[in-house]
Scaffold this motif. Structure first.
Motif, short mmCIF file in Angstrom:
data_model
loop_
_atom_site.label_atom_id
_atom_site.label_comp_id
_atom_site.label_asym_id
_atom_site.label_seq_id
_atom_site.Cartn_x
_atom_site.Cartn_y
_atom_site.Cartn_z
N VAL A 167 -8.58 9.22 -7.45
CA VAL A 167 -7.72 8.87 -6.32
C VAL A 167 -7.30 7.42 -6.50
O VAL A 167 -8.15 6.53 -6.60
N SER A 184 -2.34 2.47 -4.16
CA SER A 184 -1.45 1.42 -4.68
C SER A 184 -0.82 0.67 -3.53
O SER A 184 -0.28 1.27 -2.61
N ARG A 235 0.38 3.56 -0.88
CA ARG A 235 0.35 5.00 -1.15
C ARG A 235 -0.99 5.36 -1.80
O ARG A 235 -1.59 4.54 -2.49
N GLU A 257 -2.54 8.44 -4.16
CA GLU A 257 -2.15 9.57 -5.02
C GLU A 257 -3.38 10.26 -5.58
O GLU A 257 -4.35 9.60 -5.95
N ARG A 263 -4.76 14.59 -7.08
CA ARG A 263 -4.42 15.97 -7.47
C ARG A 263 -5.12 16.95 -6.53
O ARG A 263 -6.29 16.79 -6.21
N ARG A 267 0.16 17.11 -8.00
CA ARG A 267 -0.01 15.74 -7.51
C ARG A 267 0.49 15.68 -6.08
O ARG A 267 1.51 16.26 -5.73
N PHE A 268 -0.23 14.94 -5.24
CA PHE A 268 0.25 14.68 -3.88
C PHE A 268 0.12 13.20 -3.58
O PHE A 268 -0.68 12.49 -4.19
N VAL A 269 0.96 12.73 -2.67
CA VAL A 269 1.01 11.32 -2.31
C VAL A 269 0.99 11.21 -0.79
O VAL A 269 1.79 11.86 -0.11
N ASP A 270 0.11 10.39 -0.27
CA ASP A 270 0.10 10.02 1.14
C ASP A 270 0.61 8.60 1.23
O ASP A 270 0.03 7.68 0.62
N SER A 271 1.72 8.40 1.93
CA SER A 271 2.36 7.09 2.04
C SER A 271 2.13 6.48 3.40
O SER A 271 2.11 7.18 4.42
#
Length: 154
Positions: free
Chosen positions: A80, A83, A120, A122, A124, A130-134
Protein backbone atom coordinates in the motif's frame (compact mmCIF):
# COMPACT_ATOMS: atom_id res chain seq x y z
CA UNK A 1 -21.03 -0.37 19.69
CA UNK A 2 -17.38 0.10 18.68
CA UNK A 3 -15.27 -0.55 15.61
CA UNK A 4 -11.55 -0.47 14.90
CA UNK A 5 -9.76 1.68 12.36
CA UNK A 6 -6.26 0.29 11.93
CA UNK A 7 -5.92 -0.42 15.60
CA UNK A 8 -7.83 2.67 16.73
CA UNK A 9 -10.90 1.91 18.77
CA UNK A 10 -13.74 4.24 17.83
CA UNK A 11 -16.93 4.11 19.86
CA UNK A 12 -20.43 4.91 18.76
CA UNK A 13 -20.58 7.60 21.46
CA UNK A 14 -20.81 10.93 19.69
CA UNK A 15 -17.38 12.50 19.30
CA UNK A 16 -16.91 16.19 19.99
CA UNK A 17 -16.14 18.23 16.90
CA UNK A 18 -13.17 20.50 17.62
CA UNK A 19 -12.38 21.93 14.19
CA UNK A 20 -13.54 21.77 10.61
CA UNK A 21 -12.20 23.31 7.41
CA UNK A 22 -12.27 22.22 3.79
CA UNK A 23 -12.29 18.44 3.53
CA UNK A 24 -11.02 17.87 7.09
CA UNK A 25 -12.37 17.86 10.64
CA UNK A 26 -10.96 17.24 14.11
CA UNK A 27 -12.84 15.02 16.55
CA UNK A 28 -12.17 14.42 20.25
CA UNK A 29 -13.00 10.93 21.50
CA UNK A 30 -12.05 10.50 25.14
CA UNK A 31 -8.26 10.71 25.38
CA UNK A 32 -7.78 10.66 21.59
CA UNK A 33 -8.13 13.42 19.01
CA UNK A 34 -8.21 12.66 15.29
CA UNK A 35 -7.85 14.83 12.20
CA UNK A 36 -10.00 12.99 9.66
CA UNK A 37 -11.17 13.13 6.07
CA UNK A 38 -13.14 10.82 3.83
CA UNK A 39 -11.96 9.80 0.37
CA UNK A 40 -13.11 11.93 -2.54
CA UNK A 41 -15.17 9.03 -3.91
CA UNK A 42 -18.20 8.71 -1.66
CA UNK A 43 -19.28 5.10 -1.16
CA UNK A 44 -22.94 4.18 -1.60
CA UNK A 45 -22.73 2.12 1.59
CA UNK A 46 -21.50 4.22 4.51
CA UNK A 47 -19.79 1.17 6.04
CA UNK A 48 -17.60 0.89 2.93
CA UNK A 49 -16.46 4.54 2.95
CA UNK A 50 -12.68 5.05 2.83
CA UNK A 51 -11.29 7.32 5.56
CA UNK A 52 -7.95 8.74 6.57
CA UNK A 53 -7.20 9.67 10.19
CA UNK A 54 -4.23 11.28 11.88
CA UNK A 55 -4.41 10.39 15.56
CA UNK A 56 -2.99 11.89 18.71
CA UNK A 57 -3.57 10.59 22.24
CA UNK A 58 -2.87 12.00 25.66
CA UNK A 59 -0.62 9.09 26.64
CA UNK A 60 1.76 10.00 23.80
CA UNK A 61 1.56 6.50 22.28
CA UNK A 62 0.11 8.02 19.12
CA UNK A 63 1.36 11.42 18.09
CA UNK A 64 0.48 11.82 14.44
CA UNK A 65 -0.21 8.17 13.60
CA UNK A 66 -1.68 7.89 10.10
CA UNK A 67 -4.36 5.24 9.65
CA UNK A 68 -6.62 4.58 6.68
CA UNK A 69 -9.64 2.44 6.01
CA UNK A 70 -9.35 1.50 2.35
CA UNK A 71 -12.23 1.48 -0.10
CA UNK A 72 -11.61 -2.20 -0.93
CA UNK A 73 -10.03 -5.23 0.69
CA UNK A 74 -6.39 -5.87 -0.15
CA UNK A 75 -4.91 -8.64 -2.23
CA UNK A 76 -2.89 -10.90 0.10
CA UNK A 77 0.70 -9.63 0.20
CA UNK A 78 -0.17 -6.38 -1.60
CA UNK A 79 1.77 -3.24 -0.82
CA UNK A 80 0.00 0.00 0.00
CA UNK A 81 1.54 3.27 -1.15
CA UNK A 82 0.47 6.64 0.21
CA UNK A 83 1.62 9.53 -1.99
CA UNK A 84 1.53 13.17 -1.00
CA UNK A 85 2.16 15.15 -4.15
CA UNK A 86 5.01 13.18 -5.71
CA UNK A 87 6.40 11.84 -2.40
CA UNK A 88 5.63 8.11 -1.91
CA UNK A 89 5.42 6.38 1.47
CA UNK A 90 5.07 2.62 1.98
CA UNK A 91 2.43 1.83 4.60
CA UNK A 92 1.87 -1.25 6.74
CA UNK A 93 -1.41 -2.96 5.84
CA UNK A 94 -3.84 -5.76 6.58
CA UNK A 95 -7.35 -6.48 5.28
CA UNK A 96 -8.94 -3.07 4.52
CA UNK A 97 -6.60 -1.05 6.73
CA UNK A 98 -3.24 0.67 6.33
CA UNK A 99 -1.16 2.69 8.76
CA UNK A 100 2.13 4.53 9.11
CA UNK A 101 5.30 2.69 10.07
CA UNK A 102 6.53 4.94 12.88
CA UNK A 103 7.22 8.47 14.12
CA UNK A 104 9.79 9.43 11.46
CA UNK A 105 7.47 8.44 8.62
CA UNK A 106 4.50 10.13 10.31
CA UNK A 107 6.43 13.40 10.65
CA UNK A 108 7.49 13.23 6.98
CA UNK A 109 3.94 12.56 5.78
CA UNK A 110 2.49 15.39 7.88
CA UNK A 111 5.20 17.79 6.67
CA UNK A 112 4.46 16.86 3.05
CA UNK A 113 0.71 17.33 3.64
CA UNK A 114 1.29 20.94 4.69
CA UNK A 115 2.47 21.96 1.22
CA UNK A 116 0.60 19.59 -1.11
CA UNK A 117 -2.94 19.80 -2.43
CA UNK A 118 -3.77 16.11 -2.65
CA UNK A 119 -2.98 12.72 -1.22
CA UNK A 120 -3.67 9.29 -2.66
CA UNK A 121 -3.44 5.73 -1.41
CA UNK A 122 -2.87 2.99 -4.00
CA UNK A 123 -3.09 -0.77 -3.63
CA UNK A 124 -4.30 -3.96 -5.33
CA UNK A 125 -7.65 -5.61 -4.69
CA UNK A 126 -8.05 -9.39 -4.26
CA UNK A 127 -8.71 -9.71 -8.03
CA UNK A 128 -5.39 -7.96 -8.77
CA UNK A 129 -6.87 -4.69 -10.00
CA UNK A 130 -5.29 -1.45 -8.83
CA UNK A 131 -7.45 0.95 -6.85
CA UNK A 132 -6.80 4.49 -5.65
CA UNK A 133 -8.36 6.36 -2.75
CA UNK A 134 -7.87 10.11 -3.24
CA UNK A 135 -8.05 12.83 -0.59
CA UNK A 136 -8.13 16.62 -0.83
CA UNK A 137 -5.78 18.34 1.61
CA UNK A 138 -7.61 21.65 1.95
CA UNK A 139 -8.07 22.09 5.68
CA UNK A 140 -5.64 19.31 6.63
CA UNK A 141 -2.93 21.48 8.30
CA UNK A 142 -5.46 23.19 10.56
CA UNK A 143 -7.17 19.90 11.46
CA UNK A 144 -3.82 18.27 12.29
CA UNK A 145 -2.80 21.23 14.45
CA UNK A 146 -6.20 21.22 16.19
CA UNK A 147 -5.87 17.48 16.95
CA UNK A 148 -2.40 17.97 18.43
CA UNK A 149 -3.61 20.94 20.49
CA UNK A 150 -6.67 18.99 21.62
CA UNK A 151 -4.58 16.36 23.42
CA UNK A 152 -2.11 18.94 24.74
CA UNK A 153 -4.89 20.66 26.72
CA UNK A 154 -5.40 17.65 28.98
Amino acid sequence: MAFALAGLLLTSAAPTIRYGDGAWATFARGTTCDATSRAARVAADRAEQAYLAISFDRSGNRYGQIAAKLSRPLRPGATVMLSVGNQPFLLAARDRFAWSRGPAQEAAIIAAMRSASSLRIEARSPTGGRFVDSYALDGAPGAIDAAAACVARA
